[in-house]
Scaffold this motif. Sequence first.
Motif, PDB file in Angstrom:
ATOM      1  N   ASP A 135      13.907  -3.403   0.468  1.00  0.00           N
ATOM      2  CA  ASP A 135      12.894  -2.368   0.275  1.00  0.00           C
ATOM      3  C   ASP A 135      11.561  -2.906   0.807  1.00  0.00           C
ATOM      4  N   ILE A 136      10.810  -2.054   1.458  1.00  0.00           N
ATOM      5  CA  ILE A 136       9.528  -2.486   1.996  1.00  0.00           C
ATOM      6  C   ILE A 136       8.430  -2.157   0.982  1.00  0.00           C
ATOM      7  N   ILE A 137       7.688  -3.201   0.618  1.00  0.00           N
ATOM      8  CA  ILE A 137       6.605  -3.030  -0.353  1.00  0.00           C
ATOM      9  C   ILE A 137       5.287  -3.023   0.418  1.00  0.00           C
ATOM     10  N   ILE A 138       4.645  -1.880   0.435  1.00  0.00           N
ATOM     11  CA  ILE A 138       3.359  -1.786   1.118  1.00  0.00           C
ATOM     12  C   ILE A 138       2.270  -2.230   0.150  1.00  0.00           C
ATOM     13  N   LEU A 139       1.555  -3.277   0.535  1.00  0.00           N
ATOM     14  CA  LEU A 139       0.436  -3.760  -0.283  1.00  0.00           C
ATOM     15  C   LEU A 139      -0.849  -3.388   0.436  1.00  0.00           C
ATOM     16  N   THR A 140      -1.744  -2.729  -0.272  1.00  0.00           N
ATOM     17  CA  THR A 140      -2.942  -2.242   0.400  1.00  0.00           C
ATOM     18  C   THR A 140      -4.201  -2.494  -0.414  1.00  0.00           C
ATOM     19  N   ALA A 141      -5.204  -3.028   0.269  1.00  0.00           N
ATOM     20  CA  ALA A 141      -6.534  -3.112  -0.330  1.00  0.00           C
ATOM     21  C   ALA A 141      -7.319  -1.954   0.247  1.00  0.00           C
ATOM     22  N   THR A 142      -8.080  -1.268  -0.572  1.00  0.00           N
ATOM     23  CA  THR A 142      -8.788  -0.097  -0.050  1.00  0.00           C
ATOM     24  C   THR A 142     -10.245  -0.092  -0.469  1.00  0.00           C
ATOM     25  N   SER A 143     -11.094   0.354   0.450  1.00  0.00           N
ATOM     26  CA  SER A 143     -12.497   0.566   0.098  1.00  0.00           C
ATOM     27  C   SER A 143     -12.677   2.028  -0.306  1.00  0.00           C
ATOM     28  N   GLY A 144     -11.567   2.750  -0.480  1.00  0.00           N
ATOM     29  CA  GLY A 144     -11.682   4.110  -1.009  1.00  0.00           C
ATOM     30  C   GLY A 144     -10.778   5.120  -0.330  1.00  0.00           C
ATOM     31  N   ASP A 145     -10.660   5.057   0.984  1.00  0.00           N
ATOM     32  CA  ASP A 145      -9.924   6.093   1.695  1.00  0.00           C
ATOM     33  C   ASP A 145      -8.519   5.677   2.121  1.00  0.00           C
ATOM     34  N   THR A 146      -8.356   4.419   2.533  1.00  0.00           N
ATOM     35  CA  THR A 146      -7.043   3.964   2.991  1.00  0.00           C
ATOM     36  C   THR A 146      -5.990   4.132   1.906  1.00  0.00           C
ATOM     37  N   GLY A 147      -6.336   3.755   0.673  1.00  0.00           N
ATOM     38  CA  GLY A 147      -5.370   3.753  -0.418  1.00  0.00           C
ATOM     39  C   GLY A 147      -4.755   5.120  -0.614  1.00  0.00           C
ATOM     40  N   LYS A 148      -5.609   6.121  -0.715  1.00  0.00           N
ATOM     41  CA  LYS A 148      -5.109   7.472  -0.958  1.00  0.00           C
ATOM     42  C   LYS A 148      -4.288   7.968   0.237  1.00  0.00           C
ATOM     43  N   ALA A 149      -4.807   7.738   1.430  1.00  0.00           N
ATOM     44  CA  ALA A 149      -4.104   8.227   2.617  1.00  0.00           C
ATOM     45  C   ALA A 149      -2.758   7.521   2.769  1.00  0.00           C
ATOM     46  N   ALA A 150      -2.720   6.226   2.445  1.00  0.00           N
ATOM     47  CA  ALA A 150      -1.459   5.484   2.547  1.00  0.00           C
ATOM     48  C   ALA A 150      -0.459   6.000   1.525  1.00  0.00           C
ATOM     49  N   MET A 151      -0.935   6.254   0.303  1.00  0.00           N
ATOM     50  CA  MET A 151      -0.010   6.750  -0.730  1.00  0.00           C
ATOM     51  C   MET A 151       0.486   8.145  -0.383  1.00  0.00           C
ATOM     52  N   ALA A 152      -0.396   8.964   0.159  1.00  0.00           N
ATOM     53  CA  ALA A 152       0.023  10.308   0.560  1.00  0.00           C
ATOM     54  C   ALA A 152       1.138  10.207   1.597  1.00  0.00           C
ATOM     55  N   GLY A 153       1.036   9.205   2.472  1.00  0.00           N
ATOM     56  CA  GLY A 153       2.062   9.023   3.501  1.00  0.00           C
ATOM     57  C   GLY A 153       3.359   8.441   2.967  1.00  0.00           C
ATOM     58  N   PHE A 154       3.268   7.485   2.037  1.00  0.00           N
ATOM     59  CA  PHE A 154       4.455   6.751   1.598  1.00  0.00           C
ATOM     60  C   PHE A 154       5.084   7.296   0.311  1.00  0.00           C
ATOM     61  N   ALA A 155       4.395   8.195  -0.400  1.00  0.00           N
ATOM     62  CA  ALA A 155       4.918   8.680  -1.681  1.00  0.00           C
ATOM     63  C   ALA A 155       6.339   9.208  -1.515  1.00  0.00           C
ATOM     64  N   SER A 224       4.875  -5.366   3.478  1.00  0.00           N
ATOM     65  CA  SER A 224       4.230  -5.022   4.735  1.00  0.00           C
ATOM     66  C   SER A 224       2.869  -4.411   4.418  1.00  0.00           C
ATOM     67  N   SER A 225       2.100  -4.162   5.471  1.00  0.00           N
ATOM     68  CA  SER A 225       0.722  -3.747   5.264  1.00  0.00           C
ATOM     69  C   SER A 225       0.434  -2.391   5.890  1.00  0.00           C
ATOM     70  N   ALA A 226      -0.298  -1.565   5.147  1.00  0.00           N
ATOM     71  CA  ALA A 226      -0.761  -0.289   5.702  1.00  0.00           C
ATOM     72  C   ALA A 226      -2.242  -0.386   6.047  1.00  0.00           C
ATOM     73  N   ASN A 227      -2.802  -1.600   5.937  1.00  0.00           N
ATOM     74  CA  ASN A 227      -4.225  -1.754   6.278  1.00  0.00           C
ATOM     75  C   ASN A 227      -4.421  -1.691   7.793  1.00  0.00           C
ATOM     76  N   SER A 228      -5.671  -1.561   8.184  1.00  0.00           N
ATOM     77  CA  SER A 228      -5.913  -1.292   9.604  1.00  0.00           C
ATOM     78  C   SER A 228      -5.651  -2.512  10.474  1.00  0.00           C
ATOM     79  N   ILE A 229      -5.226  -3.621   9.873  1.00  0.00           N
ATOM     80  CA  ILE A 229      -4.777  -4.747  10.676  1.00  0.00           C
ATOM     81  C   ILE A 229      -3.414  -4.457  11.298  1.00  0.00           C
ATOM     82  N   ASN A 230      -2.675  -3.489  10.784  1.00  0.00           N
ATOM     83  CA  ASN A 230      -1.335  -3.188  11.307  1.00  0.00           C
ATOM     84  C   ASN A 230      -1.466  -2.428  12.632  1.00  0.00           C
ATOM     85  N   ILE A 231      -0.787  -2.903  13.664  1.00  0.00           N
ATOM     86  CA  ILE A 231      -0.914  -2.207  14.956  1.00  0.00           C
ATOM     87  C   ILE A 231      -0.335  -0.794  14.886  1.00  0.00           C
ATOM     88  N   GLY A 232       0.507  -0.562  13.875  1.00  0.00           N
ATOM     89  CA  GLY A 232       1.021   0.790  13.656  1.00  0.00           C
ATOM     90  C   GLY A 232      -0.054   1.752  13.189  1.00  0.00           C
TER      91      GLY A 232
END
Length: 498
Positions: A135-155, A224-232
């Motif tokens: 299972d891929i565990i997305i770990l994300t640090a957010t300054s406010g917007d990434t977290g919500k957008a990432a969860m909306a995508g991965f939920a 894995s990471s959903a932060n903007s360091i990911n080239i994806g």
Amino acid sequence: MNITYTSTRGHGGEVTASMAILKGLADDGGLFVPVTMPKLDVTVDQLKNMTYQETAYEVMKLFLTDFTEDELKDCIRKAYDEKFDTKEIAPIREAGGAYYLELYHGATIAFKDMALSILPHLMITAARKNHVTNDIIILTATSGDTGKAAMAGFADVPGTKIAVFYPKDGVSPVQERQMVTQKGDNTFVVGIEGNFDDAQAGVKKMFSDKELEKELDAHGFQFSSANSINIGRLVPQIVYYVYAYTRLVKDGRIKDGDKINITVPTGNFGNILAAFYAKQIGLPVNKLICASNENKVLYDFFATGTYDRNRPFVVTSSPSMDILISSNLERLIYRLTDNDPQATEKLMQSLASGGQYTITDAMRAKLTDFYGNFATEEETLATIRDLYQETGYVIDTHTAVAAAVYRKYKAAHAGDPAVTVIASTASPYKFSRSVMKAIDPELEEKTVDEFALVDALSKASGTPEPKAVSELRTAPVRHKTTCAVPDMEKTIKTWLGI
Ligand SMILES: *Cc1c(COP(=O)(O)O)cnc(C)c1O
């Protein structure tokens, strides 16, 4: 042309695009960069008649070369659909002498949706291609917007779980409500007692912890990471700059070949790096205007050649830019060293140990693509107010930082004929209080209820309240976990039951 990726710090060899997306961060702590930079292989004349989705394919296929045409088109189709409230996906609006590229028409009304609505699909496809069974565990640090957008995508995406760390006292009320009401059995939200940089450092530490990696693997998990360091995330962000250019040509605002300026309100340096990559693949770009808020570490870097994070962290009205370590800058540094991983690693080690580094004069000489400046809180609010009074158009605080910096650029470069695109990164509804403070300070001061300000904003701007906001009025709080910075790893393990 087959594009492979290598770490900015040089260890670990070359990997495919799908592998780079799966891993997020390279094993040596560096960031994946393309070994060679591809070039657009369709003309503006062809692109200007393409939809957003078609443009996305033409750009993304250049970078994600181990994805098949069917795979990539399938990801694009699933990402850019009715989740967006306009068929154009990223419409352009002219106001006050600039073109605002509205990147906030997705599910969470911030530009992070542009990349995070496709990242989950890219990641699952990448996992399948690489025969990953964990299972891929997305770990994300957010300054406010990434977290919500990432969860909306991965939920509720099968085979994935997502955990988000946000600074408990460093996001807007709407941002916080968006996160703590997130649905999906595979989501986990944690407010930390620290700022964004603390959250990012904690996440990075877990990523590079080899012991933890083994422990996770034994339980059938991998990070894995959903932060903007990911080239994806980076690659889908290149798309809208190309799209914006071709719309301006199509609408007769510029001629094919004319250069444009791109102004970006910057935090982690992801969005502006995507604009830089757009220039590298052949988009006619004059200046990349890097706009900072009072956390002006990037402005100082462009002005002096020294990056220095040793300074007080300022909480501003543009919280998604309250960042002192702009991770993606490492990718630019790597280019400035002429792709020298040893030199890059040395500078990054100096940042990690002493909080600063200074680039060489030769590297500084290569920064001519960029112009950096910053806007104070006062200038930011004044820009929202002026634009509203002059044109009726309402922008959010982050976009206003960019607009204010563009004003400074224009004053200093009166002879520059280039048309300017400003990346409009969030809906004003996400920051109703600050925006109303600019437009109607008296009303803002006497209004306690956040949603009354939303109503006032709707009235002032003559725009309907977005669905992403109305949902929050009644959504129940589902996440209440908080933790101290040193306990981040423990909190994750408890959640995973290991
Ligand atoms: C994330 C964010 C930014 C900063 O973008 P970076 O890619 O981190 O530089 C600016 N504005 C808004 C609204 C954001 O959410």
